[in-house]
Design a protein around this motif. Structure first.
Motif, PDB file in Angstrom:
ATOM      1  N   ALA A 291       0.831  -1.206   0.000  1.00 21.29           N
ATOM      2  CA  ALA A 291       0.000   0.000   0.000  1.00 21.29           C
ATOM      3  C   ALA A 291       0.866   1.256   0.000  1.00 21.29           C
ATOM      4  O   ALA A 291       0.542   2.247  -0.666  1.00 21.29           O
ATOM      5  CB  ALA A 291      -0.929  -0.003   1.206  1.00 21.29           C
ATOM      6  N   ARG A 292       1.964   1.214   0.747  1.00 17.65           N
ATOM      7  CA  ARG A 292       2.870   2.373   0.768  1.00 17.65           C
ATOM      8  C   ARG A 292       3.467   2.598  -0.617  1.00 17.65           C
ATOM      9  O   ARG A 292       3.509   3.725  -1.113  1.00 17.65           O
ATOM     10  CB  ARG A 292       3.979   2.166   1.805  1.00 17.65           C
ATOM     11  N   TYR A 293       3.922   1.519  -1.233  1.00 18.17           N
ATOM     12  CA  TYR A 293       4.554   1.680  -2.539  1.00 18.17           C
ATOM     13  C   TYR A 293       3.556   2.178  -3.586  1.00 18.17           C
ATOM     14  O   TYR A 293       3.890   3.008  -4.428  1.00 18.17           O
ATOM     15  CB  TYR A 293       5.195   0.375  -3.020  1.00 18.17           C
ATOM     16  N   ARG A 294       2.332   1.679  -3.545  1.00 17.31           N
ATOM     17  CA  ARG A 294       1.344   2.136  -4.529  1.00 17.31           C
ATOM     18  C   ARG A 294       1.064   3.632  -4.387  1.00 17.31           C
ATOM     19  O   ARG A 294       0.909   4.342  -5.378  1.00 17.31           O
ATOM     20  CB  ARG A 294       0.063   1.320  -4.390  1.00 17.31           C
ATOM     21  N   GLN A 295       1.003   4.108  -3.165  1.00 18.13           N
ATOM     22  CA  GLN A 295       0.828   5.552  -2.972  1.00 18.13           C
ATOM     23  C   GLN A 295       1.993   6.321  -3.577  1.00 18.13           C
ATOM     24  O   GLN A 295       1.804   7.372  -4.210  1.00 18.13           O
ATOM     25  CB  GLN A 295       0.726   5.867  -1.478  1.00 18.13           C
ATOM     26  N   ILE A 296       3.185   5.801  -3.383  1.00 12.11           N
ATOM     27  CA  ILE A 296       4.387   6.462  -3.914  1.00 12.11           C
ATOM     28  C   ILE A 296       4.370   6.449  -5.439  1.00 12.11           C
ATOM     29  O   ILE A 296       4.589   7.476  -6.095  1.00 12.11           O
ATOM     30  CB  ILE A 296       5.648   5.759  -3.377  1.00 12.11           C
ATOM     31  N   GLY A 297       4.103   5.270  -6.011  1.00 13.50           N
ATOM     32  CA  GLY A 297       4.129   5.142  -7.469  1.00 13.50           C
ATOM     33  C   GLY A 297       3.063   5.959  -8.166  1.00 13.50           C
ATOM     34  O   GLY A 297       3.245   6.379  -9.314  1.00 13.50           O
ATOM     35  N   HIS A 298       1.934   6.207  -7.495  1.00 15.47           N
ATOM     36  CA  HIS A 298       0.843   6.980  -8.090  1.00 15.47           C
ATOM     37  C   HIS A 298       1.008   8.483  -7.880  1.00 15.47           C
ATOM     38  O   HIS A 298       0.253   9.270  -8.462  1.00 15.47           O
ATOM     39  CB  HIS A 298      -0.501   6.554  -7.492  1.00 15.47           C
ATOM     40  N   ALA A 299       1.958   8.879  -7.047  1.00 17.72           N
ATOM     41  CA  ALA A 299       2.061  10.278  -6.648  1.00 17.72           C
ATOM     42  C   ALA A 299       2.665  11.149  -7.748  1.00 17.72           C
ATOM     43  O   ALA A 299       3.346  10.674  -8.655  1.00 17.72           O
ATOM     44  CB  ALA A 299       2.905  10.396  -5.380  1.00 17.72           C
ATOM     45  N   SER A 300       2.408  12.436  -7.622  1.00 16.34           N
ATOM     46  CA  SER A 300       3.069  13.430  -8.464  1.00 16.34           C
ATOM     47  C   SER A 300       4.293  13.931  -7.706  1.00 16.34           C
ATOM     48  O   SER A 300       4.184  14.285  -6.527  1.00 16.34           O
ATOM     49  CB  SER A 300       2.119  14.590  -8.765  1.00 16.34           C
ATOM     50  N   PRO A 301       5.471  13.977  -8.320  1.00 17.63           N
ATOM     51  CA  PRO A 301       6.670  14.432  -7.610  1.00 17.63           C
ATOM     52  C   PRO A 301       6.503  15.860  -7.083  1.00 17.63           C
ATOM     53  O   PRO A 301       6.098  16.757  -7.826  1.00 17.63           O
ATOM     54  CB  PRO A 301       7.759  14.364  -8.679  1.00 17.63           C
ATOM     55  N   PRO A 302       6.809  16.088  -5.821  1.00 23.32           N
ATOM     56  CA  PRO A 302       6.627  17.417  -5.243  1.00 23.32           C
ATOM     57  C   PRO A 302       7.375  18.527  -5.973  1.00 23.32           C
ATOM     58  O   PRO A 302       6.880  19.652  -6.059  1.00 23.32           O
ATOM     59  CB  PRO A 302       7.151  17.247  -3.805  1.00 23.32           C
ATOM     60  N   GLN A 303       8.572  18.220  -6.505  1.00 23.08           N
ATOM     61  CA  GLN A 303       9.342  19.265  -7.178  1.00 23.08           C
ATOM     62  C   GLN A 303       8.603  19.804  -8.395  1.00 23.08           C
ATOM     63  O   GLN A 303       8.687  20.997  -8.713  1.00 23.08           O
ATOM     64  CB  GLN A 303      10.718  18.740  -7.601  1.00 23.08           C
ATOM     65  N   VAL A 304       7.880  18.931  -9.101  1.00 20.21           N
ATOM     66  CA  VAL A 304       7.106  19.385 -10.253  1.00 20.21           C
ATOM     67  C   VAL A 304       5.930  20.231  -9.774  1.00 20.21           C
ATOM     68  O   VAL A 304       5.603  21.271 -10.360  1.00 20.21           O
ATOM     69  CB  VAL A 304       6.617  18.193 -11.090  1.00 20.21           C
ATOM     70  N   GLY A 305       5.284  19.798  -8.689  1.00 24.42           N
ATOM     71  CA  GLY A 305       4.199  20.576  -8.117  1.00 24.42           C
ATOM     72  C   GLY A 305       4.661  21.959  -7.683  1.00 24.42           C
ATOM     73  O   GLY A 305       3.952  22.958  -7.891  1.00 24.42           O
ATOM     74  N   LYS A 306       5.858  22.037  -7.104  1.00 27.24           N
ATOM     75  CA  LYS A 306       6.394  23.331  -6.692  1.00 27.24           C
ATOM     76  C   LYS A 306       6.624  24.229  -7.905  1.00 27.24           C
ATOM     77  O   LYS A 306       6.268  25.425  -7.888  1.00 27.24           O
ATOM     78  CB  LYS A 306       7.695  23.139  -5.919  1.00 27.24           C
TER      79      LYS A 306
END
Length: 318
Positions: A291-306
């Motif tokens: 479950a932790r890895y799936r959250q990571i793999g689905h996430a948008s990288p914070p640097q791009v969001g910034k």
């Protein structure tokens, strides 16, 4: 317009929201339907207002503090072309994208960010979907800009291309410029993970890090309905193997002294995958390993969001 406020839907593990926070935006509401994602958000930012609810069931009238925010952001589940997936598999993703767009009718943000697959920007398979988005948002007075960013250009040690739609109300639109790369040389996997690889005393860490001299392939979170945690499809696993990484599974801990004589493939931990996704080391994830890895793999990288947040903020503030 001193403090910029945003609503983030399908917030997931908070990568996009974290990046927007770093760009000076303050969330008034984060929404996700998955309990584990909401738990992750609450663990890291207990002061954020988090709502566990399906976007399709969200009624803005019940949350009037979301009205007239500066930004509506959505890191949505990836839409699939009907040419590559069964119709039933494409419906939910398209419904969520349309729901995010229609939400602009209610809350009237000054700007909108939607992140999805690169093909959404220009692939013919998604022309009708782009047409829907264009018609709805232009009707509300927004100007639209479609483009693709690669997270590797923003210091993320991963080749991860993202399709972006940024829409701004007419008075702000001409001032918007898409983000430009923030790094000249991409960050390699070895550079990003060298420190964590020595944590348990693995003497081969430096040699491994020197050999892992390229960015990571795209991390894939996979389906919530099947399979365990791995780093991606067959072609991706081959790329990982060239960096002496076993892409077929995750480890519970980083290599230690017992691995000193090993010349084979090593496994990464989910915490290391999070570093490759651009999360800070202190960001925690709820749930078991898969479950932790799936959250990571689905996430948008914070640097791009910034980078996106800074570009939107500049346009809004003029």
């Amino acid at each position: 317009m001193s403090g910029l406020r945003f609503v983030d839907v399908c917030a997931g593990a908070g990568g996009l929201a974290l990046g927007l926070e770093q760009a000076g935006f303050e969330p008034v509401l984060l929404l996700d339907k998955k309990p584990v994602a909401c738990e992750t958000l609450g663990m890291n930012r207990p002061h954020w207002k988090i709502l566990q609810l399906d976007l399709l069931d969200f009624v803005p009238d019940e949350h009037p503090h979301t009205y007239d925010v500066d930004l509506l952001s959505a890191g949505l589940p990836r839409v699939k072309s009907s040419a590559t997936a069964a119709r039933a598999e494409t419906d939910e993703e398209e419904q969520l994208l349309k729901a995010a767009v229609l939400l602009a009718h209610s809350i009237q943000p000054r700007a909108l960010i939607i992140e999805n697959v690169p093909g959404l920007v220009d692939a013919s398979a998604f022309e009708s979907l782009r047409g829907f988005v264009r018609e709805e948002l232009e009707h509300l007075g927004y100007g639209l800009r479609w483009f693709v960013l690669n997270a590797a250009d923003f210091g993320v040690p991963q080749d991860r291309k993202q399709g972006l739609l940024v829409a701004l109300k007419g008075r702000y639109f001409d001032r918007f410029r898409p983000p430009v790369p923030t790094v000249k040389d991409p960050v390699s996997v070895g550079s990003a993970l060298r420190h964590s690889m020595v944590a348990r005393g693995w003497t081969g860490a430096d040699a491994w890090a020197d050999g892992a001299s390229s960015v990571a392939p795209t991390l894939v979170g996979g389906s919530d309905n099947r399979g365990g945690a791995d780093l991606g499809p067959t072609g991706t696993k081959a790329a990982w193997a060239r960096m002496r990484v076993n892409g077929g599974a995750l480890a519970d801990e980083v290599p230690g002294p017992e691995d000193d004589n090993s010349q084979g493939l090593i496994k990464l931990t989910d915490a290391q995958a999070a570093l490759l996704q651009g999360f800070p080391a202190e960001w925690r994830f709820a749930g078991r390993k898969t479950a932790r890895y799936r959250q990571i793999g689905h996430a948008s990288p914070p640097q791009v969001g910034k980078a996106l947040g800074l570009a939107v903020a500049e346009a809004l503030r003029g």
